[in-house]
Motif scaffolding. Structure first.
Motif, PDB file in Angstrom:
ATOM      1  N   ASP A  28      -6.222  55.905  88.594  1.00  0.00           N
ATOM      2  CA  ASP A  28      -5.986  55.323  87.273  1.00  0.00           C
ATOM      3  C   ASP A  28      -7.011  54.202  87.041  1.00  0.00           C
ATOM      4  OD1 ASP A  28      -4.989  54.362  84.943  1.00  0.00           O
ATOM      5  OD2 ASP A  28      -3.198  53.430  85.821  1.00  0.00           O
ATOM      6  N   THR A  29      -8.171  54.569  86.487  1.00  0.00           N
ATOM      7  CA  THR A  29      -9.224  53.574  86.233  1.00  0.00           C
ATOM      8  C   THR A  29     -10.028  54.017  85.022  1.00  0.00           C
ATOM      9  OG1 THR A  29     -10.961  52.274  87.295  1.00  0.00           O
ATOM     10  CG2 THR A  29     -10.986  54.628  87.757  1.00  0.00           C
ATOM     11  N   SER A  30     -11.065  53.267  84.665  1.00  0.00           N
ATOM     12  CA  SER A  30     -11.912  53.664  83.541  1.00  0.00           C
ATOM     13  C   SER A  30     -13.347  53.213  83.818  1.00  0.00           C
ATOM     14  CB  SER A  30     -11.426  52.999  82.251  1.00  0.00           C
ATOM     15  OG  SER A  30     -11.597  51.600  82.354  1.00  0.00           O
ATOM     16  N   GLU A  36     -17.402  46.597  83.917  1.00  0.00           N
ATOM     17  CA  GLU A  36     -17.180  45.167  83.624  1.00  0.00           C
ATOM     18  C   GLU A  36     -16.837  44.360  84.875  1.00  0.00           C
ATOM     19  OE1 GLU A  36     -15.694  45.588  79.020  1.00  0.00           O
ATOM     20  OE2 GLU A  36     -14.293  44.759  80.494  1.00  0.00           O
ATOM     21  N   ARG A  37     -16.008  44.932  85.762  1.00  0.00           N
ATOM     22  CA  ARG A  37     -15.531  44.162  86.924  1.00  0.00           C
ATOM     23  C   ARG A  37     -16.444  44.241  88.143  1.00  0.00           C
ATOM     24  NH1 ARG A  37     -10.310  41.817  86.634  1.00  0.00           N
ATOM     25  NH2 ARG A  37      -9.599  42.173  84.504  1.00  0.00           N
ATOM     26  N   THR A  38     -17.326  45.267  88.179  1.00  0.00           N
ATOM     27  CA  THR A  38     -18.137  45.418  89.401  1.00  0.00           C
ATOM     28  C   THR A  38     -19.633  45.628  89.131  1.00  0.00           C
ATOM     29  OG1 THR A  38     -18.055  47.840  89.564  1.00  0.00           O
ATOM     30  CG2 THR A  38     -16.168  46.639  90.455  1.00  0.00           C
ATOM     31  N   GLY A 113     -19.263  44.230 109.884  1.00  0.00           N
ATOM     32  CA  GLY A 113     -18.993  44.558 108.479  1.00  0.00           C
ATOM     33  C   GLY A 113     -20.313  44.745 107.743  1.00  0.00           C
ATOM     34  N   CYS A 114     -20.299  44.415 106.470  1.00  0.00           N
ATOM     35  CA  CYS A 114     -21.518  44.619 105.661  1.00  0.00           C
ATOM     36  C   CYS A 114     -22.618  43.634 106.022  1.00  0.00           C
ATOM     37  CB  CYS A 114     -21.191  44.495 104.183  1.00  0.00           C
ATOM     38  SG  CYS A 114     -19.972  45.676 103.665  1.00  0.00           S
ATOM     39  N   THR A 115     -22.311  42.637 106.866  1.00  0.00           N
ATOM     40  CA  THR A 115     -23.331  41.689 107.308  1.00  0.00           C
ATOM     41  C   THR A 115     -24.162  42.283 108.448  1.00  0.00           C
ATOM     42  OG1 THR A 115     -21.612  40.045 106.881  1.00  0.00           O
ATOM     43  CG2 THR A 115     -23.634  39.211 107.821  1.00  0.00           C
ATOM     44  N   GLY A 208      -8.929  41.829  97.665  1.00  0.00           N
ATOM     45  CA  GLY A 208     -10.159  41.745  96.865  1.00  0.00           C
ATOM     46  C   GLY A 208     -10.451  40.352  96.332  1.00  0.00           C
ATOM     47  N   ARG A 209      -9.445  39.727  95.736  1.00  0.00           N
ATOM     48  CA  ARG A 209      -9.643  38.407  95.139  1.00  0.00           C
ATOM     49  C   ARG A 209     -10.101  37.362  96.155  1.00  0.00           C
ATOM     50  NH1 ARG A 209      -8.497  36.665  89.653  1.00  0.00           N
ATOM     51  NH2 ARG A 209      -9.831  38.290  88.823  1.00  0.00           N
ATOM     52  N   LYS A 210      -9.424  37.380  97.323  1.00  0.00           N
ATOM     53  CA  LYS A 210      -9.763  36.374  98.355  1.00  0.00           C
ATOM     54  C   LYS A 210     -11.151  36.642  98.930  1.00  0.00           C
ATOM     55  CE  LYS A 210      -5.085  35.123  99.601  1.00  0.00           C
ATOM     56  NZ  LYS A 210      -3.950  35.454 100.457  1.00  0.00           N
ATOM     57  N   ALA A 253     -22.302  44.022  96.684  1.00  0.00           N
ATOM     58  CA  ALA A 253     -20.854  44.256  96.764  1.00  0.00           C
ATOM     59  C   ALA A 253     -20.225  44.313  95.383  1.00  0.00           C
ATOM     60  CB  ALA A 253     -20.192  43.155  97.587  1.00  0.00           C
ATOM     61  N   ASN A 254     -20.660  43.420  94.515  1.00  0.00           N
ATOM     62  CA  ASN A 254     -20.095  43.339  93.177  1.00  0.00           C
ATOM     63  C   ASN A 254     -21.068  42.497  92.346  1.00  0.00           C
ATOM     64  OD1 ASN A 254     -18.655  42.449  90.873  1.00  0.00           O
ATOM     65  ND2 ASN A 254     -16.694  42.694  91.930  1.00  0.00           N
ATOM     66  N   ALA A 255     -21.477  43.026  91.190  1.00  0.00           N
ATOM     67  CA  ALA A 255     -22.459  42.298  90.367  1.00  0.00           C
ATOM     68  C   ALA A 255     -21.925  40.924  89.974  1.00  0.00           C
ATOM     69  CB  ALA A 255     -22.789  43.113  89.116  1.00  0.00           C
TER      70      ALA A 255
HETATM   71  N1  ACO Z   1      -9.360  50.263  87.699  1.00  0.00           N
HETATM   72  C1  ACO Z   1      -8.519  49.644  86.847  1.00  0.00           C
HETATM   73  N2  ACO Z   1      -7.751  48.588  87.206  1.00  0.00           N
HETATM   74  C2  ACO Z   1      -7.894  48.133  88.457  1.00  0.00           C
HETATM   75  C3  ACO Z   1      -8.760  48.713  89.390  1.00  0.00           C
HETATM   76  C4  ACO Z   1      -9.507  49.827  88.972  1.00  0.00           C
HETATM   77  N3  ACO Z   1     -10.379  50.462  89.766  1.00  0.00           N
HETATM   78  N4  ACO Z   1      -8.684  48.035  90.554  1.00  0.00           N
HETATM   79  C5  ACO Z   1      -7.796  47.056  90.366  1.00  0.00           C
HETATM   80  N5  ACO Z   1      -7.300  47.116  89.100  1.00  0.00           N
HETATM   81  C6  ACO Z   1      -6.322  46.245  88.452  1.00  0.00           C
HETATM   82  C7  ACO Z   1      -5.446  45.540  89.470  1.00  0.00           C
HETATM   83  O1  ACO Z   1      -4.388  46.383  89.869  1.00  0.00           O
HETATM   84  C8  ACO Z   1      -4.970  44.364  88.658  1.00  0.00           C
HETATM   85  O2  ACO Z   1      -3.917  44.780  87.815  1.00  0.00           O
HETATM   86  P1  ACO Z   1      -2.627  43.837  87.576  1.00  0.00           P
HETATM   87  O3  ACO Z   1      -3.178  42.590  86.939  1.00  0.00           O
HETATM   88  O4  ACO Z   1      -1.780  44.668  86.695  1.00  0.00           O
HETATM   89  O5  ACO Z   1      -2.077  43.579  88.942  1.00  0.00           O
HETATM   90  C9  ACO Z   1      -6.154  44.032  87.759  1.00  0.00           C
HETATM   91  O6  ACO Z   1      -6.987  45.206  87.757  1.00  0.00           O
HETATM   92  C10 ACO Z   1      -6.976  42.833  88.240  1.00  0.00           C
HETATM   93  O7  ACO Z   1      -7.162  42.989  89.657  1.00  0.00           O
HETATM   94  P2  ACO Z   1      -8.002  41.962  90.486  1.00  0.00           P
HETATM   95  O8  ACO Z   1      -7.950  42.377  91.907  1.00  0.00           O
HETATM   96  O9  ACO Z   1      -7.578  40.580  90.142  1.00  0.00           O
HETATM   97  O10 ACO Z   1      -9.452  42.248  89.880  1.00  0.00           O
HETATM   98  P3  ACO Z   1     -10.803  41.544  90.199  1.00  0.00           P
HETATM   99  O11 ACO Z   1     -11.423  41.089  88.950  1.00  0.00           O
HETATM  100  O12 ACO Z   1     -10.668  40.570  91.337  1.00  0.00           O
HETATM  101  O13 ACO Z   1     -11.703  42.742  90.739  1.00  0.00           O
HETATM  102  C11 ACO Z   1     -12.463  43.639  92.853  1.00  0.00           C
HETATM  103  C12 ACO Z   1     -11.294  43.455  91.896  1.00  0.00           C
HETATM  104  C13 ACO Z   1     -13.542  44.431  92.115  1.00  0.00           C
HETATM  105  C14 ACO Z   1     -11.995  44.392  94.076  1.00  0.00           C
HETATM  106  C15 ACO Z   1     -13.015  42.233  93.248  1.00  0.00           C
HETATM  107  O14 ACO Z   1     -11.957  41.407  93.673  1.00  0.00           O
HETATM  108  C16 ACO Z   1     -14.039  42.290  94.355  1.00  0.00           C
HETATM  109  O15 ACO Z   1     -15.124  42.798  94.169  1.00  0.00           O
HETATM  110  N6  ACO Z   1     -13.745  41.705  95.528  1.00  0.00           N
HETATM  111  C17 ACO Z   1     -14.662  41.672  96.641  1.00  0.00           C
HETATM  112  C18 ACO Z   1     -14.556  42.946  97.361  1.00  0.00           C
HETATM  113  C19 ACO Z   1     -15.708  43.218  98.271  1.00  0.00           C
HETATM  114  O16 ACO Z   1     -16.833  42.942  97.965  1.00  0.00           O
HETATM  115  N7  ACO Z   1     -15.406  43.836  99.387  1.00  0.00           N
HETATM  116  C20 ACO Z   1     -16.364  44.360 100.267  1.00  0.00           C
HETATM  117  C21 ACO Z   1     -16.718  43.426 101.363  1.00  0.00           C
HETATM  118  S1  ACO Z   1     -18.055  44.057 102.237  1.00  0.00           S
HETATM  119  C22 ACO Z   1     -17.546  45.054 103.520  1.00  0.00           C
HETATM  120  O17 ACO Z   1     -17.596  44.630 104.672  1.00  0.00           O
HETATM  121  C23 ACO Z   1     -17.041  46.453 103.210  1.00  0.00           C
END
Ligand code: ACO
Length: 332
Positions: A28-30, A36-38, A113-115, A208-210, A253-255
């Motif tokens: 369930d995504t778009s 926008e988020r990544t 990890g990714c480092t 993700g957030r942390k 990881a994320n723009a």
């Molecule tokens: N599509 C639609 N909605 C989504 C999706 C998705 N793919 N993923 C999450 N959501 C929803 C969540 O469920 C949440 O809904 P809710 O408010 O109803 O609970 C809402 O979107 C917001 O979720 P957040 O987690 O607050 O979104 P955020 O803006 O933080 O973005 C993300 C999430 C992209 C994961 C971000 O936190 C992030 O990039 N974190 C870092 C992750 C990362 O880089 N990890 C890799 C580390 S490197 C390695 O070693 C692998």
């Protein structure tokens, strides 16, 4: 003192493209949410036969060709990776064997990890500075699709597969100028592999957030530490050091994390808006986060397209599971 210089690069990505539209049919995504988020539009996914080993091997072959050396000249192989299945024997051992490198070649995997790539590069550089070896190969390769849960929308939109490699050689000219390796083991549970059905390595689970908050802070700190290891430079001095940097290759990881880190650099150094942002090299739109591959892949693509040139001063900076973070300051 001897330096370790990059004399060639190579990379590989699988052919199969997984777009945001494909993912929309799986969870369930778009397309709009993901962009926008990544900042990601598509990522490459390895075929059933492709692994971190097969991708890493091709990337290294290309780096060897690009550097003009012979396989036998490589004296040490260091591979940053997280996705070797099974974990023994190591990916580096498989690659050394497949490529027919020297029979007595020492090799090791760095799992951070990714480092992993930044850590691996630092290990390789130290072995040259210590005059242990003259020519060392470094690879970053990962098949994150093998450990991604394609029913979890929080993670599956982020990850992809690929590999990048480089050859380091002892030199009288500047090369890898300085490394900074960081870690926060207390936060290790924020990004883990968790078994769903009791088999295999399990799937990536993360808060993700942390991780996002940690990542932004860690990238900025690592950039500062690599420019000013003693932490004694004042703001003006640090700004002058930063202004000498041609480009930054951040872990993809994320723009928003990358742009957030750039804004933080601009604010802390009182730089004109856009100055740090414009230094950021971005490949995330086409490749997503392919872990240890992201920095060496971006390096290879940038050199091949003329975005980076010999003589440029570049920072490679990233973070990942562990949690770990690191940067390398490099004169190309
Ligand atoms: N599509 C639609 N909605 C989504 C999706 C998705 N793919 N993923 C999450 N959501 C929803 C969540 O469920 C949440 O809904 P809710 O408010 O109803 O609970 C809402 O979107 C917001 O979720 P957040 O987690 O607050 O979104 P955020 O803006 O933080 O973005 C993300 C999430 C992209 C994961 C971000 O936190 C992030 O990039 N974190 C870092 C992750 C990362 O880089 N990890 C890799 C580390 S490197 C390695 O070693 C692998």
């Amino acid at each position: 003192m001897h330096h370790a210089s990059i004399i060639g690069t190579g990379s590989y990505v699988p052919e199969r493209i997984l777009t945001n539209h494909h993912l929309r049919e799986m969870v369930d995504t778009s397309d709009k949410w993901i962009i926008e988020r990544t900042g990601i539009r598509e990522r490459r996914i390895a075929s059933g036969e492709e692994t971190n080993v097969t991708m890493g091997r091709i990337a290294l072959e290309r780096a060897i060709e690009n550097s003009g050396i012979r396989c036998e000249e490589i004296e040490f192989l260091v591979v940053g990776t997280n996705t070797t299945e099974p974990v023994w024997p190591s990916a580096s051992g498989h690659i050394a064997n497949l490529l027919g490198l020297r029979k007595d070649l020492p090799f090791l995997d760095v799992q951070a990890g990714c480092t992993g790539f930044n850590y691996a590069l630092s290990v390789a550089e130290m072995s040259i500075k210590a005059e242990q070896y003259r020519t060392v190969a470094v690879i970053g390769t990962d098949k994150l699709s093998a450990i991604t849960d394609y029913q979890d929308r929080n993670t599956c939109v982020l990850f992809g597969d690929g590999a990048g490699a480089l050859i380091l050689r002892q030199s009288m000219n500047e090369g890898i100028i300085r490394s900074h390796l960081g870690g926060n083991a207390k936060a290790r549970d924020l990004l883990i592999l968790s078994k769903k059905d009791g088999t295999g390595n399990g799937y990536i689970k993360m808060e993700g957030r942390k991780v996002y908050t940690f990542a932004k802070r860690a990238m900025v700190e690592s950039c500062f530490r690599v420019l000013d290891p003693s932490g004694t430079a004042g703001k003006n001095e640090l700004r002058a050091l930063f202004e000498q940097v041609t480009k930054i290759i951040p872990h993809q990881a994320n723009a928003r994390i990358i742009m957030g880190a750039a804004e933080e650099l601009e604010s802390r150094l009182e730089l004109p808006a856009g100055e740090a942002k414009n230094k950021m090299i971005m490949t995330i739109e086409q490749y997503g986060n392919n872990s240890c591959a992201s920095i060496p892949l971006a390096l290879d693509l940038s050199l091949r397209t003329g975005k980076l040139r010999k003589g440029d001063l570049v920072i490679f900076v990233g973070f990942g599971a562990g949690l770990t973070y690191a940067a390398n300051l490099v004169r190309l």
